[in-house]
Design an enzyme around this catalytic site. Structure first.
Site, short mmCIF file in Angstrom:
data_model
loop_
_atom_site.label_atom_id
_atom_site.label_comp_id
_atom_site.label_asym_id
_atom_site.label_seq_id
_atom_site.Cartn_x
_atom_site.Cartn_y
_atom_site.Cartn_z
N LYS A 47 0.82 -1.20 0.00
CA LYS A 47 0.00 0.00 0.00
C LYS A 47 0.86 1.26 0.00
O LYS A 47 0.38 2.35 -0.25
CB LYS A 47 -0.89 0.02 1.27
CG LYS A 47 -1.78 -1.17 1.44
CD LYS A 47 -2.47 -1.11 2.81
CE LYS A 47 -3.12 -2.43 3.12
NZ LYS A 47 -3.44 -2.54 4.56
N GLY A 48 2.14 1.09 0.34
CA GLY A 48 3.01 2.23 0.65
C GLY A 48 3.10 3.32 -0.40
O GLY A 48 3.37 4.47 -0.08
N GLU A 103 7.36 2.74 -6.25
CA GLU A 103 7.56 2.21 -4.90
C GLU A 103 7.67 3.34 -3.88
O GLU A 103 8.03 4.46 -4.23
CB GLU A 103 8.87 1.40 -4.86
CG GLU A 103 8.67 -0.11 -4.80
CD GLU A 103 8.15 -0.61 -3.46
OE1 GLU A 103 7.43 0.13 -2.75
OE2 GLU A 103 8.44 -1.76 -3.13
N ASP A 104 7.38 3.02 -2.63
CA ASP A 104 7.60 4.00 -1.57
C ASP A 104 9.07 4.03 -1.17
O ASP A 104 9.67 5.10 -1.07
CB ASP A 104 6.70 3.70 -0.35
CG ASP A 104 6.81 2.26 0.16
OD1 ASP A 104 7.52 1.44 -0.46
OD2 ASP A 104 6.20 1.96 1.21
N ASP A 107 14.49 -0.85 0.28
CA ASP A 107 15.23 -1.10 1.52
C ASP A 107 16.27 -2.20 1.24
O ASP A 107 17.36 -1.91 0.75
CB ASP A 107 14.19 -1.50 2.58
CG ASP A 107 14.76 -1.70 3.96
OD1 ASP A 107 15.78 -1.08 4.27
OD2 ASP A 107 14.19 -2.47 4.75
N LYS A 135 17.10 3.27 0.93
CA LYS A 135 17.93 3.11 2.13
C LYS A 135 19.12 2.25 1.74
O LYS A 135 19.14 1.04 2.00
CB LYS A 135 17.08 2.36 3.18
CG LYS A 135 17.01 3.02 4.53
CD LYS A 135 16.37 2.07 5.51
CE LYS A 135 14.93 2.37 5.79
NZ LYS A 135 14.35 1.45 6.78
N VAL A 157 11.40 4.77 8.72
CA VAL A 157 10.66 6.00 8.43
C VAL A 157 9.18 5.71 8.16
O VAL A 157 8.82 4.62 7.70
CB VAL A 157 11.28 6.76 7.23
CG1 VAL A 157 12.63 7.35 7.62
CG2 VAL A 157 11.43 5.86 6.01
N ASP A 163 4.18 3.14 6.52
CA ASP A 163 3.49 2.87 7.79
C ASP A 163 4.39 2.18 8.80
O ASP A 163 5.43 1.61 8.49
CB ASP A 163 2.30 1.94 7.53
CG ASP A 163 2.75 0.51 7.24
OD1 ASP A 163 3.54 0.32 6.30
OD2 ASP A 163 2.35 -0.41 7.98
P1 IMP Z 1 12.59 -4.24 0.65
O1 IMP Z 1 13.35 -4.59 1.90
O2 IMP Z 1 13.42 -3.39 -0.28
O3 IMP Z 1 12.05 -5.47 -0.02
O4 IMP Z 1 11.38 -3.33 1.10
C1 IMP Z 1 10.11 -3.87 1.24
C2 IMP Z 1 9.08 -2.91 1.74
O5 IMP Z 1 9.28 -2.73 3.12
C3 IMP Z 1 9.05 -1.50 1.18
O6 IMP Z 1 8.38 -1.39 -0.04
C4 IMP Z 1 8.27 -0.81 2.28
O7 IMP Z 1 6.88 -0.97 2.08
C5 IMP Z 1 8.73 -1.52 3.51
N1 IMP Z 1 9.78 -0.74 4.22
C6 IMP Z 1 11.10 -0.85 4.14
N2 IMP Z 1 11.73 0.07 4.92
C7 IMP Z 1 10.72 0.78 5.50
C8 IMP Z 1 10.68 1.89 6.41
O8 IMP Z 1 11.70 2.45 6.86
N3 IMP Z 1 9.45 2.32 6.77
C9 IMP Z 1 8.29 1.77 6.31
N4 IMP Z 1 8.28 0.76 5.45
C10 IMP Z 1 9.47 0.26 5.05
MG MG Z 2 6.41 -0.88 -0.41
#
Ligand code: IMP
Ligand code: MG
Length: 181
Positions: A47-48, A103-104, A107, A135, A157, A163
């Site tokens: 949803k981000g 994407e939001d 990470d 990040k 964040v 969220d």
């Molecule tokens: P990934 O670790 O790159 O697969 O990130 C997966 C998802 O985790 C992102 O799309 C976000 O929805 C969530 N996420 C990662 N870091 C944060 C954060 O700092 N705050 C909120 N959601 C996060």
């Molecule tokens: Mg996301």
């Protein structure tokens, strides 16, 4: 007079609403130039990305369609499980289309990496990634981010779609969640 009830989110501001808006406009301009003469499919990762997608698409002056992918990788934890699942799929095929994943935050990179592989199997003309945040300190797999808003440190964040346990998505700024135990 009715007393106004103020909600004070325990969030330390990091990126202000105006900075988000001007960066979003800038990204929209770049996307408009890069895809001139083409038609886009924006794929928002739920949803981000819902607020970012809503603002970004209004700065893209091209014919475009919006679709969404529901992805789950987190549960209620602030750490990625590394297990990614599509919980809601695109409503239309993207064969021959120019796809831009919205994407939001990137990470660990696991979600975007999984989505890029998955979308490639659907034979689009192209797939690129636009993310509000990145990040880099936490990256486990390298992923291309073609359009990036801001880099953030290794802090959790929230706000502007992001969220913690489902909350804070409605903030118009991004900040550090001070509620994390
Ligand atoms: P990934 O670790 O790159 O697969 O990130 C997966 C998802 O985790 C992102 O799309 C976000 O929805 C969530 N996420 C990662 N870091 C944060 C954060 O700092 N705050 C909120 N959601 C996060
Ligand atoms: Mg996301």
């Amino acid at each position: 007079m009715v007393e106004r009830i103020e909600w004070q989110p325990r969030v330390r501001p990091l990126i202000g609403a105006e900075d988000i808006q001007s960066k979003t406009a800038e990204l929209g301009e770049r996307i408009t130039r890069d895809y001139a003469g083409r038609e886009l499919v924006l794929v928002g990762v739920l949803k981000g990305s819902f607020l970012f997608m809503a603002d970004l698409c209004r700065h893209i002056r091209l014919p475009l369609k919006c679709d969404f992918l529901g992805v789950s990788s987190y549960g209620d934890s602030t750490r990625s499980t590394g297990v990614i699942r599509i919980t809601s799929d695109l409503k239309r095929p993207v064969v021959g289309e120019d796809v831009l994943v919205v994407e939001d935050i990137v990470d660990t990179g696991l979600t975007v990496s999984y989505l890029l592989d998955n979308l490639q199997t659907r034979q689009p003309a192209s797939v690129r990634v636009c993310s509000l945040l990145s990040k880099p300190a936490r990256r486990r797999v390298e992923v291309p981010i073609d359009y990036l808003g801001f880099e953030v440190e290794d802090v959790f964040v929230v706000g502007y779609g992001l969220d913690h346990k489902g909350r804070y998505r409605n903030l118009d700024f991004v900040g550090v969640c001070e509620e994390i135990e």
